[in-house]
Design a protein around this motif. Structure first.
Motif, PDB file in Angstrom:
ATOM      1  N   ARG A  72     -55.494  18.544  14.526  1.00 31.65           N
ATOM      2  CA  ARG A  72     -56.231  17.524  14.948  1.00 31.65           C
ATOM      3  C   ARG A  72     -57.067  18.103  16.228  1.00 31.65           C
ATOM      4  NH1 ARG A  72     -52.581  14.686  19.735  1.00 31.65           N
ATOM      5  NH2 ARG A  72     -52.164  16.581  21.097  1.00 31.65           N
ATOM      6  N   HIS A  78     -51.295  20.163  16.501  1.00 33.17           N
ATOM      7  CA  HIS A  78     -50.335  19.431  17.086  1.00 33.17           C
ATOM      8  C   HIS A  78     -48.985  19.501  16.700  1.00 33.17           C
ATOM      9  CE1 HIS A  78     -49.203  14.987  18.415  1.00 33.17           C
ATOM     10  NE2 HIS A  78     -49.189  15.872  19.304  1.00 33.17           N
ATOM     11  N   ASP A 107     -47.135  11.956  18.632  1.00 33.29           N
ATOM     12  CA  ASP A 107     -47.212  11.152  19.636  1.00 33.29           C
ATOM     13  C   ASP A 107     -46.723   9.427  19.356  1.00 33.29           C
ATOM     14  OD1 ASP A 107     -47.935  13.341  20.981  1.00 33.29           O
ATOM     15  OD2 ASP A 107     -50.076  12.772  20.991  1.00 33.29           O
ATOM     16  N   HIS A 127     -47.055   8.263  26.743  1.00 33.79           N
ATOM     17  CA  HIS A 127     -46.617   8.329  25.462  1.00 33.79           C
ATOM     18  C   HIS A 127     -45.489   9.436  25.421  1.00 33.79           C
ATOM     19  CE1 HIS A 127     -48.894  12.040  25.361  1.00 33.79           C
ATOM     20  NE2 HIS A 127     -48.331  12.402  24.406  1.00 33.79           N
ATOM     21  N   HIS A 129     -44.046  12.449  23.233  1.00 38.68           N
ATOM     22  CA  HIS A 129     -44.483  13.360  22.320  1.00 38.68           C
ATOM     23  C   HIS A 129     -42.904  14.079  21.749  1.00 38.68           C
ATOM     24  CE1 HIS A 129     -46.200  17.337  20.653  1.00 38.68           C
ATOM     25  NE2 HIS A 129     -45.241  17.782  20.950  1.00 38.68           N
TER      26      HIS A 129
HETATM   27 ZN   LIG Z   1     -48.151  15.102  21.203  1.00 37.24          ZN
END
Ligand SMILES: [Zn+2]
Length: 238
Positions: free
Chosen positions: A20, A31, A35, A116, A118
């Motif tokens: 990403r 990544h 997320d 968020h 992860h």
């Molecule tokens: Zn992440």
């Protein structure tokens, strides 16, 4: 399939696993997890049973630098499931957790652009907590759920008296709220879209066969009872 498994747990995806554009630098970067978003400070539940290997702020060079508050849980198959950027942590290193147990709350600690979760799965937990052994989180969970899923009923008893059966869904054991709640003298209300116990709103509830189910750990907190789970049977003590 992709969206389904995460929405089962109440999440929406904001960034997938793999290559990403980095949200800070714009550079093409790998990544290492996915997320997921519920809402800021929403409870984060463990996807699996396991033992807590890390439950604090990730330190630079440890394998969790920039991850903020991280809970890392080693599942029974040895994989390390990492829950990062948490606002608060509700477990301790060495603690055994059940699938569906609340381990912290969603946050934005560490290198994060907004609240968020992860979520990352590492196939090893050493060295550096298995840093760079990340694997596809969805493939891992689907495989794990498949091997864990059972259609066997889970008997639930109160003070050693059998009351009813619980159900197992995507790694989480659920108990019927009304049947058990009323046995325990709670006032359960249900308005068609949400339920309340003694006036307190119930999160994480699911409808199945016309019955309202909640994860046993949520039930334990709502009804202020002790729930013991052997893996085959559930014992509630008041
Ligand atoms: Zn992440």
């Amino acid at each position: 399939m992709t969206a389904t498994i995460w929405s089962t747990y109440g999440y929406r995806i904001t960034s997938t696993y793999g290559w990403r554009s980095d949200p800070f630098t714009g550079n093409r970067t790998w990544h290492t997890g996915i997320d997921l978003v519920k809402s800021h400070q929403a409870p984060i539940l463990s996807f699996t049973e396991g033992i807590v290997l890390h439950a604090r702020m990730g330190v630079a060079g440890s394998g969790f630098g920039g991850f903020g508050n991280v809970v890392a849980i080693q599942a029974n198959d040895g994989a390390l499931l990492c829950y990062a950027h948490l606002d608060s942590i509700m477990v301790q290193t060495g603690q055994v957790v059940k699938a569906g147990q609340t381990i912290g709350t969603q946050g934005s600690t560490g290198r994060s652009t907004g609240s968020h979760l992860h979520f990352e799965v590492r196939s090893r937990s050493t060295p550096s907590y298995g840093f760079k052994t990340d694997t596809h989180p969805e493939t891992y969970l689907l495989k794990t759920m498949k091997t864990e899923t059972t259609t066997k009923p889970i008997p639930i008893s109160i003070q050693n008296k059998y009351i009813c059966n619980g159900t197992y869904l995507n790694g989480i054991t659920y108990a019927p709220l009304r049947l058990l709640g009323e046995r325990l003298g709670a006032n359960i209300t249900w308005n068609g879209v949400s339920a309340a116990v003694n006036g307190k709103h119930v999160s994480e509830a699911k409808m199945k066969d016309g019955q309202l189910y909640v994860p046993v750990r949520v039930f334990e907190q709502l009804l202020h009872v002790k729930v013991n789970w052997t893996g085959k049977e559930i014992y509630i003590t008041t």
